[in-house]
Each structure stands twice: as structure tokens, then as C-alpha cells.
Write an enzyme that holds these catalytic residues in place. Structure first.
Site, short mmCIF file in Angstrom:
data_model
loop_
_atom_site.label_atom_id
_atom_site.label_comp_id
_atom_site.label_asym_id
_atom_site.label_seq_id
_atom_site.Cartn_x
_atom_site.Cartn_y
_atom_site.Cartn_z
N ARG A 109 0.86 -1.18 0.00
CA ARG A 109 0.00 0.00 0.00
C ARG A 109 0.90 1.23 0.00
NH1 ARG A 109 -2.01 -3.51 4.02
NH2 ARG A 109 -4.07 -4.40 3.52
N LYS A 132 -2.07 -2.12 7.65
CA LYS A 132 -3.45 -1.89 8.01
C LYS A 132 -3.75 -2.50 9.38
CE LYS A 132 -7.86 -1.65 5.57
NZ LYS A 132 -8.58 -2.06 4.34
N HIS A 205 -3.22 2.88 -6.82
CA HIS A 205 -3.51 1.63 -6.12
C HIS A 205 -3.55 0.44 -7.08
CE1 HIS A 205 -4.55 -0.27 -2.36
NE2 HIS A 205 -5.59 -0.86 -2.89
N ARG A 208 -0.82 -2.11 -6.95
CA ARG A 208 -1.05 -3.20 -5.99
C ARG A 208 -1.95 -4.27 -6.61
NH1 ARG A 208 -1.12 -4.43 -0.40
NH2 ARG A 208 -3.10 -5.19 0.42
N HIS A 239 -3.41 -8.53 4.07
CA HIS A 239 -4.87 -8.52 4.18
C HIS A 239 -5.31 -9.02 5.55
CE1 HIS A 239 -5.35 -8.69 -0.48
NE2 HIS A 239 -5.39 -7.46 -0.03
N TYR A 248 -9.85 -10.51 -5.79
CA TYR A 248 -9.14 -10.36 -7.06
C TYR A 248 -9.62 -11.39 -8.08
CZ TYR A 248 -6.01 -7.12 -4.72
OH TYR A 248 -5.50 -6.06 -4.04
#
Length: 272
Positions: A109, A132, A205, A208, A239, A248
Site C-alpha cells: 500500500r 493496516k 492503487h 497493488r 490482508h 481479485y
């Protein structure tokens, strides 16, 4: 009394891995306001409790946009164009060149990349300390990526660019996320990869996204291998839940086509 409840609630949320800074600020403001009026618990008389009509504040959840898969040639073009950014004869063009390259090579990120410190680059990989939900993880690097970052640090020293951040511009600190977004979009438009303002196109983004999809495309067409690869990719990308990685599959047509073909082949085989 109300403030004690707020403190316990905030502590609970943070124990679950949430940062909860903005929410804490709002709850503390309300607790102070209500306590000054003599409230010991939340009352409907103190807050606005009418139910607004449906849609009064727009949709509750914005639909997640489909990823734009950047081709390797497009990523290379953006990285090359970054070297021509002003001001020349400073570290800034090299910084954007290597920053975009790292995002494409690791799927980090942008907030994680900009938070990296020089000593986070180790022999074992990158130590991401501000992922995150404040999760920390080690991101292994391909040897070519490690060599490129080594060259960047050597160039930084030649320019006399100090600072503890891994990526710095001429003022000696990391650029802001907004600045990096703007630079990426400007370069993409100049190269014809993204259209005029108002026209959707690749975002920062999407570097990524492209990393994740290319990684899944390279996986062996075996159910067990895909499952193991998906779990490893989820951990690598930071994640919170493997379900975020499975997105995805359903958001990328090329992967959906592969899934559909495999399903048809399995069905045909069972029919025989």
C-alpha cells in the site's frame, strides 16, 4: 460515568486491532457535552434520533471499482518518465522512480511504502511496521528489487539527501500520499495510459492490484496450489482476511475466465 464507558469501549475496539482515533475523538466530545448537561447515560432527548429517509445521505457503501491491470510495459514507461520529473539534479525523480517500482514489485500500500524507514530495509526483506490495523509483517524481496533499492540509497547519499525515511524528496522527508497520487496520474496521462480529467483510468492503487493478479496468474492450475498460493499472498499483502484476496478472482475477467474454463473441464470430465 459516560467518559468511563467511552474509555472502555475504545479499549475494546483497539484490542480488536482497530486504530479508532477519529471515533474516539467524536465519542469523547459527545461524552463531555452530555456530562456537562448532567447526563449519566445516553438519552434520546440529548441526541437527534429521527430516522432520515432512505438515501438521504447517498448510498451506504460505495461499490469497489474494478482494478485496472497495468501492463509491465506501462509500469516501465511510468517509472522511466518519473526520472524526467523536475527538479532535476535532485533526489526527487529517483525517489518516484523507485517508489513506483517497489509498489509494482511488492504490492505494498502507498501508506506502507511512505512509512518505511531506512533501517526497515534488512537482509531478510522489508519490515512493514505500519500496515493496516497497525499490523507488522516482513515482506521478502526479489533479489533484483533489493539491488535496485541499494542503488537508490547509494544515489541518495551522493545527493546528500538525509532523513530517516526510506523514500525522501528534496526536503529530506517522504512525500505525501496526495503528492504521489498526483505525480502518478500526471505521468499516466502524459503517456496516454490514462485519459483526460473526468475519465476513469489506472490509479496508483492499481499497481497493488496488478501485482496481486499477475501473481495469481502465475500460479499452477491446481486447486491445492491455488489455495496455498492464495493464503500466502494474503499474508504477503497484509490482508486482514483471506476473503479480501479472493476479491481479485471475482473482480478480474482474465482470472474469471480461467476459473470458468477449469469448471467446464471438470464438469465435462465428470459427465464422461
Amino acid at each position: 460515568m459516560l467518559m468511563a464507558h467511552v474509555e472502555r469501549y475504545v479499549a475494546l475496539q483497539r484490542s480488536l486491532g482497530l486504530r479508532f482515533d477519529q471515533q474516539e475523538r467524536l465519542l469523547v466530545l459527545y461524552a463531555r457535552f452530555a456530562s456537562s448537561a448532567g447526563d449519566t447515560f445516553v438519552t434520546t432527548q440529548r441526541i437527534r434520533h429521527e430516522v432520515p429517509p432512505a438515501g438521504a445521505f447517498g448510498r451506504g457503501k460505495r461499490q469497489r471499482p474494478a482494478p485496472y491491470l497495468l501492463k509491465p510495459s506501462e509500469i516501465a514507461a511510468i517509472m522511466a518518465a518519473a526520472l524526467s520529473l523536475p527538479p532535476q539534479e535532485t533526489v526527487s525523480p529517483l525517489t518516484y522512480h523507485h517508489l513506483f517500482g517497489l509498489l509494482a514489485a511488492t504490492g505494498l500500500r502507498i501508506s506502507e511504502a511512505l512509512a518505511l524507514r531506512r533501517d526497515d530495509l534488512t537482509d531478510d526483506g522489508l519490515v512493514v511496521r505500519r500496515g493496516k490495523f497497525d499490523k507488522c509483517r516482513l515482506v521478502p524481496l526479489h533479489p533484483s528489487t533489493r539491488v535496485a533499492l541499494g542503488r537508490y540509497l547509494a544515489a541518495r547519499d551522493r545527493f546528500g539527501a538525509g532523513g530517516d525515511d526510506l523514500f525522501v524528496v528534496r526536503h529530506g522527508r517522504a512525500p505525501t500520499k496526495t503528492r504521489v497520487y498526483c505525480v502518478f496520474v500526471r505521468l499516466a496521462r502524459a503517456l496516454g495510459i490514462r485519459g483526460a480529467p473526468g475519465v476513469r483510468g489506472p490509479r496508483l492503487h492499481d499497481l497493488r492490484h496488478s501485482f496481486a493478479v499477475r501473481s495469481l496468474e502465475a500460479c499452477a492450475p491446481d486447486r491445492g496450489a491455488v489455495t496455498r498460493h492464495m493464503l500466502a499472498l494474503s499474508i504477503y499483502m497484509g490482508h486482514a482476511d483471506v476473503a479480501a484476496t479472493y476479491w481479485y478472482l471475482e473482480a478480474t475477467p482474465v482470472l474469471l475466465n480461467g476459473i470458468a474454463a477449469a469448471a467446464e473441464q471438470a464438469f465435462a470430465g465428470g459427465a464422461e
